[in-house]
Design an enzyme around this catalytic site. Structure first.
Site, mmCIF file in Angstrom:
data_model
loop_
_atom_site.group_PDB
_atom_site.id
_atom_site.type_symbol
_atom_site.label_atom_id
_atom_site.label_comp_id
_atom_site.label_asym_id
_atom_site.label_seq_id
_atom_site.Cartn_x
_atom_site.Cartn_y
_atom_site.Cartn_z
ATOM 1 C CG ASP B 210 43.604 50.307 45.700
ATOM 2 O OD1 ASP B 210 42.618 49.544 45.666
ATOM 3 O OD2 ASP B 210 44.286 50.601 44.698
ATOM 4 C CG ASN B 218 46.684 41.398 38.270
ATOM 5 O OD1 ASN B 218 47.585 40.690 38.713
ATOM 6 N ND2 ASN B 218 45.601 41.688 38.973
ATOM 7 C CG ASP B 227 46.713 35.303 42.756
ATOM 8 O OD1 ASP B 227 46.049 36.349 42.771
ATOM 9 O OD2 ASP B 227 46.277 34.212 42.354
ATOM 10 C CD GLU B 255 43.117 46.265 43.275
ATOM 11 O OE1 GLU B 255 42.352 45.279 43.293
ATOM 12 O OE2 GLU B 255 43.047 47.157 42.420
#
Lengths: 116, 343
Positions: B210, B218, B227, B255
């Site tokens: 992770d 983000n 992305d 993720e």
């Protein structure tokens, strides 16, 4: 692919190593046919060092089985790797051939069972 | 030269059964192509075979792979659709042509058959669409018995179907953003590998990862930048030491990535996952003026054929370790069997 043979009493043992495919199976076929031509009735093929058997390789075993059945001989297959054994079993070849975990068990089986 | 008379239909049918099982079992497109070449070599008695891709929609035509005397061969040559091939595709049936060998790769030549010939088989898939071409090289003397030809036609149809199946399977199982396998595929393949354990020795390992602080990332840089990070980390997971370490890289969730290691010993895997973590830590992620640093945490779980775990329990072991790695400060990998920090 490498192939060698040895004699254990009246049993002809064939050791194959590497890939048994369209390109290499001709040599295996010649070696096994030479043993059959000499009149062997007990053939043991050890696959311990075989990584892949194509349908060409399988044909050799089937053709040998046919020839041996005609003269009441037998062929035993030993040491097939699990993945290969699985494909053989799923394809139903455990109905045709006897498989053995090792060479010793296969040799012993000739004493009690002379046909496949 | 007379036609062969020693063709044994019983043996051919058994071999066909076996070849079918080998072909239909393969889901990896690259491995399938190799299997197709091997199978066609078995049933055709040709020692030089080439396989071309064709797309009816844009008429693109290219060499997929070729085989010569037991070896795969490559070529830089740009093979193009010829009138002979177009004719063969239009008929959707095999046809004989004169042979030319380009870098040992058999290809149909124009004009009458001279010294050698080739048998061209269009690969016909769903809705009778042509999707490729198989070219088999022969000497002039080669003749097929009718049974032999029919079995070869069955093999070629089977190859077409299997090729189509693996392409569709790939489309359905590859995540569009990261090019990792999807979660659905992860569940299927991990279960398959767990089942395979009973046929082989050793351990089955998988790593659940992770990305650390990805939500904050983000929020700071935006989802497009997020992305980019996902794509670049996925690329590391796919390509880092690709030839040395066999792995099945999957996108488990947003993720969260999972790497399944189906064949290697655990010691090697532990070494590899730690190297991967360090490589990620040092990687300069693109998209900003100043290069970005991203880390991930991981949980590693392994089982042998003796462990009596179901899929959910196996995944939970890795997930628990991932949670512990996060709790311990992130950017580290925990292994279930030792609980030790692998940083």
């Amino acid at each position: 692919m490498e192939i060698s043979t040895k004699k254990l009493n009246d049993i002809d043992v064939v050791h194959i190593s590497g890939r048994l495919d369209a390109y290499t199976s001709e040599e295996a076929e010649k070696t096994i046919n030479a043993l059959l031509d000499k009149g062997t009735t007990k053939l043991l093929v050890d696959f311990a060092k075989v990584d892949y058997i194509s349908s060409s390789g399988l044909r050799i075993m089937l053709a040998s089985l046919k020839r041996l059945n005609r003269i009441k001989g037998s062929i035993k297959l030993a040491n097939l790797k699990p993945a290969l054994k699985e494909v053989f079993e799923i394809s139903g070849f455990n109905q045709l051939f006897n498989f053995y975990e090792n060479e010793e068990d296969a040799v012993k089986s000739f004493g009690t069972d002379s046909t496949v | 030269m007379p036609a062969k008379t020693d063709f044994d239909i019983d043996i051919a049918l058994y071999a066909l059964n076996y070849a079918t099982r080998l072909l239909v079992s393969e889901l990896d497109p690259e491995k399938l192509v190799r299997q197709i070449i091997e199978t066609v070599a078995d049933f055709s008695e040709s020692s030089e075979i080439s396989l071309f891709n064709y797309d009816e929609n844009d008429t693109s035509f290219s060499l997929q792979t070729a085989y010569s005397k037991g070896q795969l061969v490559e070529s830089e040559h740009e093979f193009k659709l010829t009138p002979e091939i177009k004719k063969c595709f239009a008929s959707k049936n095999p046809a004989w042509y004169d042979l030319q060998l380009i870098d040992n790769i058999p290809f149909p030549a124009a004009g009458p058959i001279k010294n050698q010939k080739c048998l061209c088989f269009p690969l016909v898939g769903q809705d009778n669409q042509v999707m490729g071409l198989l070219v088999l090289a022969y000497g002039l003397e080669k003749q097929f018995l009718e049974n032999e030809m029919q079995i070869l036609r069955v093999i070629v149809s089977l190859c077409s179907t299997c090729l189509e199946k693996t392409r569709l399977f790939k489309q359905a199982t590859i995540d569009g953003l990261t090019e990792l396998y999807t979660r659905r595929y992860f569940d299927v393949i991990l279960q398959k590998e767990m089942n395979r354990l009973k046929y082989r020795e050793g351990e089955l390992c998988f790593l659940m990862t992770d990305i650390d602080h990805f939500k904050d990332f983000n929020d700071t840089y935006g989802h497009q930048q997020g992305d980019t990070v996902l794509k670049e980390l996925a690329s590391l997971c796919i390509n880092y030491k690709k030839d040395e370490v066999e792995r099945i890289p999957c996108r488990y969730g947003g993720e969260e990535f999972a790497l399944i290691f189906p064949s290697l010993p655990k010691a090697k895997i532990l070494e590899f996952v730690e190297e991967l973590r360090q490589t990620c830590e040092k990687h300069a992620f693109s998209g900003q003026k100043k290069s970005l640093q991203v880390t991930f945490s991981g949980g590693l779980a392994s089982i042998t054929s003796k462990d009596n775990l179901n899929l959910g329990q196996f995944i939970k072991r890795a997930d628990d370790m991932l949670y512990k790695a996060k709790e311990a400060g992130r950017n580290r990998i925990y292994d279930y069997s030792t609980h030790s920090i692998k940083k």
